[in-house]
Design an enzyme around this catalytic site. Structure first.
Site, PDB file in Angstrom:
ATOM      1  N   GLU A 196      -5.331  -8.476  -1.309  1.00 20.94           N
ATOM      2  CA  GLU A 196      -5.965  -8.408  -0.021  1.00 20.94           C
ATOM      3  C   GLU A 196      -7.506  -7.902  -0.554  1.00 20.94           C
ATOM      4  O   GLU A 196      -7.965  -7.101  -1.331  1.00 20.94           O
ATOM      5  CB  GLU A 196      -5.662  -7.093   0.933  1.00 20.94           C
ATOM      6  CG  GLU A 196      -4.339  -7.383   1.401  1.00 20.94           C
ATOM      7  CD  GLU A 196      -3.998  -6.233   2.364  1.00 20.94           C
ATOM      8  OE1 GLU A 196      -4.754  -5.385   3.156  1.00 20.94           O
ATOM      9  OE2 GLU A 196      -2.802  -6.128   2.641  1.00 20.94           O
ATOM     10  N   GLU A 206       0.934  -1.422  -0.264  1.00 23.78           N
ATOM     11  CA  GLU A 206       0.094   0.019   0.193  1.00 23.78           C
ATOM     12  C   GLU A 206       0.868   1.171   0.060  1.00 23.78           C
ATOM     13  O   GLU A 206       0.608   2.088   0.665  1.00 23.78           O
ATOM     14  CB  GLU A 206      -1.090   0.085   1.146  1.00 23.78           C
ATOM     15  CG  GLU A 206      -2.064  -1.141   1.136  1.00 23.78           C
ATOM     16  CD  GLU A 206      -3.340  -0.959   1.846  1.00 23.78           C
ATOM     17  OE1 GLU A 206      -3.366  -0.140   2.773  1.00 23.78           O
ATOM     18  OE2 GLU A 206      -4.416  -1.386   1.432  1.00 23.78           O
TER      19      GLU A 206
HETATM   20  C1  BG6 Z   1      -4.718  -2.991   4.301  1.00 22.48           C
HETATM   21  C2  BG6 Z   1      -3.301  -3.457   5.041  1.00 22.48           C
HETATM   22  O1  BG6 Z   1      -4.655  -1.496   4.740  1.00 22.48           O
HETATM   23  O2  BG6 Z   1      -5.777  -3.272   5.175  1.00 22.48           O
HETATM   24  C3  BG6 Z   1      -3.196  -4.489   6.080  1.00 22.48           C
HETATM   25  O3  BG6 Z   1      -2.295  -3.761   3.891  1.00 22.48           O
HETATM   26  C4  BG6 Z   1      -4.625  -3.934   6.924  1.00 22.48           C
HETATM   27  O4  BG6 Z   1      -2.276  -4.261   6.688  1.00 22.48           O
HETATM   28  C5  BG6 Z   1      -6.086  -4.240   5.839  1.00 22.48           C
HETATM   29  O5  BG6 Z   1      -4.774  -4.997   7.957  1.00 22.48           O
HETATM   30  C6  BG6 Z   1      -7.216  -4.023   6.931  1.00 22.48           C
HETATM   31  O6  BG6 Z   1      -7.291  -3.005   7.485  1.00 22.48           O
HETATM   32  P1  BG6 Z   1      -7.577  -3.107   8.907  1.00 22.48           P
HETATM   33  O7  BG6 Z   1      -7.382  -1.674   9.535  1.00 22.48           O
HETATM   34  O8  BG6 Z   1      -9.036  -3.556   8.912  1.00 22.48           O
HETATM   35  O9  BG6 Z   1      -6.670  -4.007   9.687  1.00 22.48           O
END
Ligand code: BG6
Length: 494
Positions: free
Chosen positions: A385, A203
């Site tokens: 993700e 990111e």
């Molecule tokens: C992304 C990141 O921003 O989203 C992760 O690469 C992160 O590290 C994921 O955990 C989900 O976000 P959050 O804040 O719900 O953990």
């Protein structure tokens, strides 16, 4: 069209070291900026704990989206009455065999994890790497390969050795490029014969604050200078990786929420174009290998006077272009003329339902983003993700019936399959975020759970840490087993 994805499609999950591993002071690991971040919640932001020379304690906000200034003479400190989630995380460090076996049980043929920079170089500047750290990842990789799981390695997941942050003001200094390259070279030497897929940064378009970049004044000038250094570091790593590991494939990872104009008013639509360029800035430069003319307008808006570049930086960007574009997708937002530039991500989409954390649920947005990136860069893409952060309540038998997560995943996987099968997008694979519950990055909570596998632990780290598959575990296993056919209507849906 029936959902049936190619046999070589990569199915798996994704994690990040400081949210997953724990063992923060074991195996010779050095301190990361994230180790000084407290837990938090939606209402109370996480913060760093720091002290000034006069002993005063300060707690700058650590959200990686917000740019909070950190005084030059502030030093990190651990406070006894604070909880620091990265220290224990969910203990993958000691449970990796069990965790990998559980993931293999779902049929994963890929697992994305990040290497902790300070396990390899505790301060970032040692002459020799830390053998214990290398041995840990060696074991993790061997364990995965035993089950036929392809490693997808994030070299740097929003983190920095604290020593580099303090000594050089993080990525605002070119010194950090050399430290990063030294670290990459060691990884390629040790793991290159067994690992094909690499991500240079996570990111990179979203990270701003002290935590991930080590930059104390992450606004405007310093931030974009730091980003330039990260672009150069990524390009050098890609070049080196291609030389040392023929056939290796490199990506970098971008946060790509969908972004809609709030209305069809021309001003809103044009504003959306400009706001989106704040993301294209990263994908275009790294994916096509050069700065586009529109970057001047972005620099002007952010008060950037001049980006210092070495004479061969532009050539390096060209030579170190990415092989594929990977991204995270969770939600969609809207934006309109007049929105401030620091809010380029927009606001929640009022037409959609949201998760308990206010993230709009929008599967079609995923199909749109996949098309947008592929049309623009014309290189394979990889969804690394996606998922739903939700509150899971185990029933009296300790099982979690997470139909809401199955629905979220089914709808997003269908949208993904439509983009591949109907629109012709070349997508290498899908790794769901946090297949085993882990600590939230934005809030530091444990109760914001994404996993197929429940971890018995609360927001303050209490619990047995036992792992229990949820209902979604068995559902996803079927999806993978049937290569997507289980997404078709003739199979039961919750
Ligand atoms: C992304 C990141 O921003 O989203 C992760 O690469 C992160 O590290 C994921 O955990 C989900 O976000 P959050 O804040 O719900 O953990």
């Amino acid at each position: 069209m029936p959902y049936q994805l190619p046999a070589n499609f990569l199915w798996g999950g994704a994690t990040a070291d400081f949210q997953f591993e724990g063992g923060f002071n074991e195996g010779g690991r050095g301190l990361l900026s994230h180790d000084f971040e407290t837990d938090g919640s939606l209402k109370i932001p996480r913060h760093h704990t720091m002290t000034l020379p006069n002993g005063e304690i300060i707690k700058p906000k650590s959200s990686f989206f917000l740019a909070e200034k950190v005084p030059e003479n502030a030093q990190p400190i651990f406070l006894e009455d604070e909880y620091y989630p990265s220290h224990k995380a969910v203990d993958f460090y000691h449970r990796y065999k069990e965790d990998i076996a559980l993931m293999a049980g779902m049929g994963f043929n890929v697992f994305r994890f990040s290497i902790c920079w300070t396990r390899i170089f505790p301060t970032g500047e040692e002459e020799k790497p830390n053998e214990e750290g290398l041995a840990f990842y060696d074991n993790v990789i061997s364990e995965m390969l035993k089950y036929g799981m392809e490693p997808l390695i994030t070299i740097c997941h929003d983190e920095l050795p604290m020593a580099l942050a303090l000594k050089y003001d993080g990525w605002s200094s070119r010194h950090v490029i050399n430290a990063y390259l030294k670290y990459c070279k060691v990884l390629f030497e040790r793991f290159g014969d067994r690992c094909r897929y690499w991500l240079t940064f996570n990111e990179i378009n979203a990270v701003r604050g002290f935590g991930p970049t080590g930059v104390r004044n992450p606004d405007g000038q310093d931030r974009y200078q730091a980003v330039h250094h990260m672009f150069v570091a990524s390009a050098k790593a890609v070049k080196l990786g291609h030389e040392m590991m023929p056939g290796s494939q490199f990506g970098a990872m971008y946060a790509m929420s969908e972004l809609y104009p709030a209305s069809s008013k021309p001003e809103d639509v044009f504003h959306r174009l400009q706001a989106r360029r704040e993301n294209w800035y990263f994908i275009d430069t790294m994916g096509r290998g050069y700065y586009h003319p529109y970057v001047k307008e972005i620099w002007r808006k952010h008060g950037v006077k001049n980006i210092k570049m070495d004479s061969d930086d532009q050539i390096l960007l060209k030579e170190g272009q990415l092989d594929f574009i990977s991204f995270s997708y969770y939600r969609s937002n809207v934006t309109q003329a007049g929105d401030p530039w620091f809010n380029v991500g927009g606001s929640p989409n009022p037409n959609l339902e949201t998760t308990p954390w206010g993230w709009s649920v929008d599967p079609l947005g995923l199909r749109h983003v996949m098309n947008e990136i592929y049309d623009r860069i014309q290189k394979p893409i990889f969804i690394v993700e996606n998922g739903m952060g939700a509150i899971d309540e185990p029933d009296q038998n300790g099982n979690v019936q997470d139909d809401y997560r199955i629905k979220y995943l089914r709808d997003h996987l269908r949208a993904m399959a439509d983009a591949i099968l109907i629109d012709g997008v070349d997508c290498l694979g899908y790794t769901m975020w946090g297949p085993i519950d882990l600590v939230s990055l934005s809030t530091g909570e444990m109760k914001k759970r994404y996993g197929f596998i429940y971890v018995d632990m609360d927001d303050k780290g209490k619990g047995s840490l036992d792992r229990t598959p949820k209902k979604s575990y068995y559902w996803m296993k079927k999806v993978i087993e049937t290569k997507g056919a289980y997404l078709n209507d003739d199979y039961p849906t919750p």
